[in-house]
Each structure stands twice: as C-alpha cells, then as structure tokens.
Scaffold this motif. Structure first.
Motif: not given
Length: 272
Positions: A54, A57, A103, A108
């Motif tokens: 994440t 991303r 997490r 993230y």
C-alpha cells in the motif's frame, strides 16, 4: 528476470482447485522426501492489481527520499498514538510488532499480506463479489508464491524465511525503527518474513508478509519465477462462494472483531 509469471484461468471451481494443486507442485522444491516447500497465497478482487504494498501504491508520485520521509512519519505517529497497543497484555512490543499491527489495521506500509491458507486467499479474492460490490469487468484471482524461491534470489541467497529482526546480520538484531533511521540498509527486497502472531487478525488469517525494500516494482516483475496467478472466471464464482459458505469463511472469522461481526450479521440477514 525476463520470464513472465505463469498465469492460468479457471473456468470452474473444480478447475481452480486443480490449478492450485498444480501451482504448488510446480513452484515447490522438495525439502525432503515427499515434502514440498510451502507456498503462500494472496487473493485479489481484480487480476490487474500489481503485487505492490500500500505504501508504494499511495506514494507512486513521490521520489524515494520523500516516500521514506512519509513512511517514517506515518509509522512513528501510529506507534505514539496507538493507545490500545501500549502495554498490550503486559508485553513490550517491538517496532516490528507495531508495524504488523499497523498493516492489519489499514496503515500504509511496505508490507504485502499473504496467507498460508488457500481458503483465506479465496475469501479476499471473492469478498467484493460476495458483498455485491464488484465492478462489472473485474476478475478475481489468487496468487501463489514460493517464499523460499523469493528469498533465495532477494535475501542473502538463503533459501529460508526471514526473521525480521535479523535481516541485516544473524548475530545482531535490527528493529524496524533502526531501518527507518538508516534506510540505505533496507534490503533491496522484496523478501518473505514471518511475524510474531500477536495480532488477532494475523492469527485468524494465518498471515505472513513480504516486505519490499528499495525495489519499487511489483513482485510479478522482480521475481516472476516464484509465482503463479490463477484467475477465477465467471463460471467459477458460484463454486467459490459455496466453498466459503461451507468452510465458514466470512467477515467475522477473517477480521475477528465486533465491526466484522455486525457486518457479517447484516449480510446474513440480507441487509447489506
């Protein structure tokens, strides 16, 4: 690596199970007579998703230095403000423990979630379809990873899972905060690590992690030979959903909290 990930498409639930078995047989090297290396599984609601954590991303537009600064700020503030974890069960948590909790509660991080349970991976692949929230063109998939093959390439050439405390040196323990203070020492990665399973969610999902380092590519690009991807076609959906129902794999058993209990009760009573 110039090779591509092996990708198969399952036209039925029975075909999916056959492909899952073939994937484990193809990826797993024999550890001893009759025993293959275990594989990890990861379910995605959309086959087009890359195997990226994440943090990478969300920080796609940031350069490496800015991403590291954001990562450190996120982590230290989470650790400082996660009151529910302070003094948990009388135990002093390590930075790695805080990272694993972070997490599994949506923070993230550079971690990517995996499971040793094929059923749990199927749940995550089918979750949107199960809850009536899937997009029309999305096809769910399950990734199958040999973590030993991954680590043999990416971590010291060692064909074993990594204790996160000893990523740098077998004789010296490094906590996650030590890497944040000296980020050049992060392994290039990604590598497979095993967490201390203090979190109820990690235990319920039989969870494991891969951790990305300085290489910001998806695992399917960096180590394709360690992976298979199995896509569930439309005709495989009904069998997958029936399997989840029979196996008792639902929001409550997966997330193991009161929010997920009420969510599952709403679904059960057709109120979603």
């Amino acid at each position: 690596d110039r090779m591509s990930v092996v990708e198969k498409r399952a036209a039925s639930w029975e075909g999916f199970l056959e492909l899952a078995t073939k994937a484990q047989e193809a990826l797993g090297r024999k550890r001893r007579k009759g025993v293959l290396e275990e594989c990890f599984f990861r379910g995605h609601s959309d086959e087009k998703y890359s195997l990226l954590p994440t943090l990478y991303r969300a920080g796609n537009g940031l350069n490496d230095d800015d991403l590291l600064e954001a990562e450190a700020d996120l982590f230290w503030e989470f650790q400082a403000r996660a009151q529910e974890l302070h003094g948990l069960a009388g135990q002093a948590l390590t930075d790695w423990d805080y990272l694993f909790y972070m997490r599994h509660h949506g923070g993230y991080t550079r971690l990517l979630d995996w499971t040793e349970s094929l059923g749990v991976a199927v749940y995550f692949a089918m979750e949107k379809i199960r809850d009536g929230k899937a997009g029309g063109s999305e096809r769910p998939c399950v990734w199958v990873l040999n973590p030993y093959e991954l680590n043999a390439k990416e971590w010291k050439g060692t064909r074993d899972l990594a204790n996160p405390h000893y990523l740098m040196d077998d004789d010296e323990s490094w906590d996650y905060g030590d890497f944040l203070l000296a980020p050049k020492n992060f392994p290039r990665g990604p590598i497979a690590v095993y967490p201390i399973q203090r979190s109820n969610r990690v235990r319920a999902q039989r969870g494991w992690f891969t951790m990305h380092g300085s290489d910001r590519r998806g695992i399917e690009e960096s180590v394709p030979k360690a992976l298979w991807k199995i896509v569930l076609e439309k005709d495989a959906e009904a069998g997958a959903l029936a399997f989840l129902e029979h196996a008792g794999l639902n929001a409550y058993t997966i997330y193991s909290d009161l929010d997920s209990l009420t969510r599952e009760l709403h679904r059960k009573n057709r109120l979603l």
